[in-house]
Scaffold this active site. Structure first.
Site, PDB file in Angstrom:
ATOM      1  CB  CYS A 169      -0.920   0.037   1.111  1.00 35.86           C
ATOM      2  SG  CYS A 169      -2.026  -1.660   1.220  1.00 35.86           S
TER       3      CYS A 169
ATOM      4  CG  HIS B 209      -2.897   4.505   4.938  1.00 32.71           C
ATOM      5  ND1 HIS B 209      -2.742   4.292   3.699  1.00 32.71           N
ATOM      6  CD2 HIS B 209      -3.248   3.255   5.482  1.00 32.71           C
ATOM      7  CE1 HIS B 209      -2.728   3.053   3.552  1.00 32.71           C
ATOM      8  NE2 HIS B 209      -3.014   2.507   4.480  1.00 32.71           N
TER       9      HIS B 209
ATOM     10  CG  HIS C 226      -6.593   0.702   1.019  1.00 30.36           C
ATOM     11  ND1 HIS C 226      -5.845   1.017   0.314  1.00 30.36           N
ATOM     12  CD2 HIS C 226      -5.927   0.178   2.189  1.00 30.36           C
ATOM     13  CE1 HIS C 226      -4.503   1.035   0.945  1.00 30.36           C
ATOM     14  NE2 HIS C 226      -4.799   0.349   1.785  1.00 30.36           N
TER      15      HIS C 226
END
Lengths: 398, 291
Positions: free
Chosen positions: A159, A286, A319
Site C-alpha cells: 500500500c 491513509h 483502498h
C-alpha cells in the site's frame, strides 16, 4: 530546496475515467458509485470501488499487455500523453525515466489464466505472464506507451508502492540521471486482495467509516494515477517538495499501535522539504477504516500537527492498495490545481460523524470544506503498508 | 501514431528510440557528472545462496566455473532467525534472510544500520499461486499466507528480525531488475552517505502453470551485498552508455556478460575478477560499471 514540477496528472478510479468527472464527485463526497460484490471464498457481499466505465483496449501490436490492470494504466496514461510526449521531445527519450508502483500488477490475468488452467488443463492462448502479471511489466508498459527510454522500474511495497515512487523519481532527478520522470501507480481489483483482506478480518460489510467509533474495516478499490515530474520550477504549478520513508519493524501486517513509524514518515517528509508542521495545510490520511490503522494514525498525526485539516478519501474510492499513494496524492494535486485566488476545495471526510472518543480529536474536513490561504499552499499524503512500511509525500502550489 | 482499440479520444505518438552512438550526455544535475551516476561505491561484503550452493565460497566457485547448475532440493537454514518467525517465513524470505543477515556481520555493520533495496522480478509468486488455488476451490485463505503474498514480504521479515526502521525499497524491472536496483542503491548511498545500503536480489522459479515464461530465473537464488560510498579516487562507478553494436574487436565491452545470464551473476563475476569495466545491455540502453 527541492521544487520539482508535477506538470500533468491523469487518473481513473471508481469516481470516473477522467478528471472532469472525478473532480466534482471527489469534492462532493460521492460514495454512490461503489458496488456490492460477492466474495468467492466466503460468499459474503462487500462493497468495492470498481471502475464503472469501459476501459480502453490495446491496439494489435500491444495485445501481449492486455489485461484489466494494464487497461487501467492505459486509461490514466492517455490523460498525460501530451505532456509525456512533450518531455520526451524536449529532453530526449533517454532522459525520461519511468517509475511505477503496484501491488497487484496484472494479477487479474494470472487469476483468469489459473482458473482456466484448472478447468481446462491449459492456459488461455492470450495469457502472457511476463508482460501482463510480472511486476516489471507495469513500468515497461508505461515506457512503451510514452516512448520514455530512461531507466524504468516498478516499486511493490503493497500500500505504499505508488507513494514511494516519488522518492525514487526525486532521486533520479536529484542525481541528474534524467530530466523528467513519468510516474504513478496502478492496482486492479482481483480475488487475492479481496479474499485475503477478508481472511484478515479487515473488510467491512458497509461503507467504510475512517476515524469513527463505528468503523469496522476497509473496502477495496482499483485504479491508476499518473504524473509527469520535471526538474524545474514553474510559476503556478504544483511541485513535489518532500518525501519521508520509515519502517515500523513491528508486525508483518499490523501497524505499530502508537504510530511511531507513521510519525517518522511524516516528520521525515517535513525535514526533506525543510518545512515546519504549520507550513502544511491539509493532510490526506491513509485512513483505511480499520480499527488499528486509524487508531495509530490519529495518534501519530496529532503528535506531528496541531489541528491540520485532514480527510480520508478511501470512503469514496476504496483502498487502492498499490495505487492508493498516487491516487490520494492525485486528489491533493487536483485540489491545489483547481484552487483559485487563495481558495482551495478540500476532499471531504465522508463518515457518520461519530468520533471515536478514545482517539485524539482530529480536524476532519466537512462536506464543502475549503481552505482560504494566500501564498504557498502545501498538502501531505500518508500511505502505510504491510511489513510496517510507511511513506508521506508533500506537494506545494506556490 | 497509435490509437486505442475501442476508444478514439486519445492517442500517443510513438517516439523514435534513440539510436545514435557513444556516451550519453553528461548529467546536468549530477553531483559527479563527468564520472558517472552518483558516488562511486565499494562493496563492503557479499553473500549468495542457492539450492546446492549453500555459501559464498560455493557460489563463487560456481560463478568462476561458468558451469551448468545442477538442480537440488534445499532449504535455507536461517539459523539466525528466531524459530517463531522462521516458521512463518516463505521460501523466498528464507533465501533473502540467509544472505541479508550475515552480510551485515561480514561488513561489520549492525543489521539496523543499513537502508535496504530489494530487487525481485516475481516476488512471492509461489504463495500467490497457492492462494489462487485456494480461491479456485472456494477455500478460505490463510491470513498468514495472504500477509506473506505481497511482493516485499522478505523486507517485512527483515525488519522484524533486525528492528531496522530505515528506508526500504523494492525494484522490479524484468531482466533489468539488478541494474535498476543497483541504481536505486547508488541513489540512496549518495543521498545518505553515512548509511550503507544492503542490496538484495532474490527470485524463485515461477511455479506451474506460470513456468512457461520467456526468460525465467535459471534457479532460485539470493545475492546480498553491502554498498557504501568509496573514498575519493576509488570504488566502482556506474555510467549509462549507448548500447551500440560492439566493435569487431569488442573494445569497451570486456568482459561481455554471458548471453541471457542474470545481471547480478555477471556483476558478481566481474567484481570478483580484475577486468576494468563491465558493460551490460538493458532496456534503457547500455550501462557500464568501472573501477
Amino acid at each position: 530546496m527541492r521544487h520539482y514540477a508535477l506538470t500533468a496528472m491523469g487518473m481513473v478510479n471508481v469516481l470516473g475515467d477522467r478528471l472532469e468527472t472525478i473532480e466534482p464527485r471527489l469534492f462532493a463526497g460521492d460514495v454512490s458509485r461503489l458496488q456490492e460484490h460477492p466474495l468467492r471464498t466466503t460468499g459474503e457481499r462487500v462493497l468495492i470501488g470498481r471502475v464503472r466505465e469501459e476501459l480502453p483496449g490495446f491496439p494489435p501490436r500491444m495485445q501481449h499487455y492486455d489485461c484489466r490492470n494494464h487497461r487501467l494504466i492505459l486509461a490514466a496514461t492517455s490523460q498525460i500523453a501530451e505532456e509525456a510526449e512533450a518531455v520526451v521531445r524536449r529532453f530526449g527519450a533517454d532522459r525520461v525515466a519511468v517509475v511505477m508502483g503496484s501491488s497487484t500488477a496484472g494479477l487479474d490475468a494470472s487469476e483468469q489464466a489459473f482458473f482456466h488452467w484448472r478447468e481446462h488443463g491449459a492456459l488461455p492462448a492470450q495469457f502472457a505472464y511476463e508482460t501482463q502479471h510480472e511486476m516489471g511489466s507495469v513500468s515497461k508498459l508505461v515506457a512503451d506507451l510514452t516512448g520514455a527510454r530512461g531507466p524504468a522500474y516498478t516499486h511493490s511495497t503493497a500500500c505504499t508502492s505508488s507513494a514511494k515512487v516519488f522518492a525514487s523519481a526525486a532521486s533520479l532527478l536529484d542525481m541528474g540521471i534524467c530530466d523528467a520522470v513519468i510516474t504513478g501507480g496502478v492496482d486492479v481489483l482481483c480475488s487475492v486482495p479481496l479474499n485475503g483482506f477478508e481472511a484478515l478480518g479487515s473488510l467491512t460489510r458497509e461503507h467504510t467509516l475512517p476515524m469513527s467509533r463505528h468503523r469496522t474495516g476497509l473496502i477495496i478499490g482499483e485504479g491508476a494515477a499518473m504524473f509527469v515530474l520535471t526538474r524545474e520550477r514553474r510559476d503556478g504549478a504544483v511541485h513535489l517538495r518532500g518525501i519521508g520513508e520509515s519502517c515500523d519493524a513491528h508486525h508483518i501486517s499490523a501497524p505499530h499501535p502508537d504510530g511511531l513509524g507513521a510519525e517518522a514518515a511524516m516528520r521525515g517528509a517535513l525535514a526533506d522539504a525543510d518545512l515546519a508542521p504549520d507550513e502544511v495545510h491539509y493532510l490526506n490520511l491513509h485512513g483505511t477504516g480499520t480499527p488499528l490503522n486509524d487508531a495509530m494514525e490519529a495518534k501519530a498525526v496529532t503528535r506531528v500537527f496541531d489541528g491540520i485539516p485532514c480527510s480520508s478519501t478511501k470512503p469514496l474510492v476504496g483502498h487502492g492498495l498499490g495505487v492508493a499513494g498516487a491516487t490520494e496524492l492525485g486528489f491533493c494535486w487536483l485540489a491545489l490545481t483547481r484552487g483559485r485566488a487563495g481558495d482551495y476545495p478540500l476532499p471531504p471526510h465522508v463518515w457518520d460523524g461519530q468520533a471515536d472518543e478514545v482517539l485524539p480529536t482530529m480536524n476532519l474536513v466537512a462536506a464543502g470544506g475549503r481552505l482560504s490561504r494566500s501564498g504557498p499552499v502545501r498538502f501531505m499524503s500518508n500511505s502505510f503498508a504491510f511489513g510496517g512500511n510507511n511513506c508521506s509525500v508533500i506537494i506545494e502550489r506556490s | 501514431m497509435f490509437t486505442a482499440a475501442n476508444r478514439n479520444d486519445f492517442s500517443f505518438r510513438v517516439t523514435p528510440i534513440l539510436n545514435q552512438n557513444p556516451p550519453i550526455e553528461p548529467n546536468p544535475g549530477s553531483q559527479n557528472s563527468s564520472a558517472g551516476i552518483g558516488r562511486p561505491l565499494r562493496v563492503l561484503a557479499w553473500r549468495a545462496w542457492a539450492p546446492g550452493l549453500p555459501d559464498r565460497e560455493a557460489f563463487h566457485t560456481w560463478l568462476l566455473g561458468h558451469g551448468a547448475y545442477e538442480p537440488v532440493e534445499a532449504k535455507p537454514p536461517c539459523a539466525a532467525v528466531p524459530s517463531r518467525l522462521r516458521r512463518r517465513c516463505t521460501y523466498l524470505t528464507r533465501m533473502v534472510l540467509e544472505t541479508a543477515l550475515p552480510v551485515c556481520d561480514d561488513a561489520g555493520l549492525a543489521t539496523d544500520a543499513v537502508n535496504l533495496v530489494y530487487g525481485s522480478r516475481n516476488g512471492e509468486i509461489v504463495i500467490l499461486r497457492d492462494l489462487l488455488s485456494d480461491i479456485f476451490d472456494r477455500e478460505p485463505l490463510s491470513p498468514t499466507a495472504f500477509s506473506n503474498s505481497v511482493h516485499h514480504t522478505p523486507t517485512g521479515y527483515f525488519g522484524l528480525v533486525t528492528k531496522n526502521k530505515g528506508i526500504s525499497r523494492t525494484v522490479s524491472a524484468h531482466r533489468d531488475t539488478f541494474t535498476c536496483a543497483y541504481l536505486e542503491a547508488v541513489m540512496l548511498a549518495t543521498r545518505y552517505p553515512e548509511t550503507p545500503v544492503l542490496l538484495v536480489i532474490a527470485d524463485e522459479q515461477t511455479p506451474e502453470p506460470f513456468d512457461r515464461i520467456l526468460h525465467p530465473p535459471p534457479f532460485p537464488h539470493s545475492v546480498a551485498m553491502i554498498l557504501a560510498p568509496a573514498p575519493a579516487g576509488s570504488g566502482i562507478g556506474l555510467t549509462r552508455v549507448r548500447n551500440a553494436a560492439p566493435s569487431p574487436e569488442g573494445a569497451g565491452r570486456e568482459p561481455a556478460a554471458e548471453e541471457g545470464e542474470e545481471q547480478v551473476f555477471s556483476f558478481l563475476r566481474w567484481y570478483l575478477g580484475d577486468e576494468a569495466q563491465l558493460d551490460l545491455d538493458t532496456e534503457f540502453g547500455g550501462v557500464r560499471w568501472w573501477r
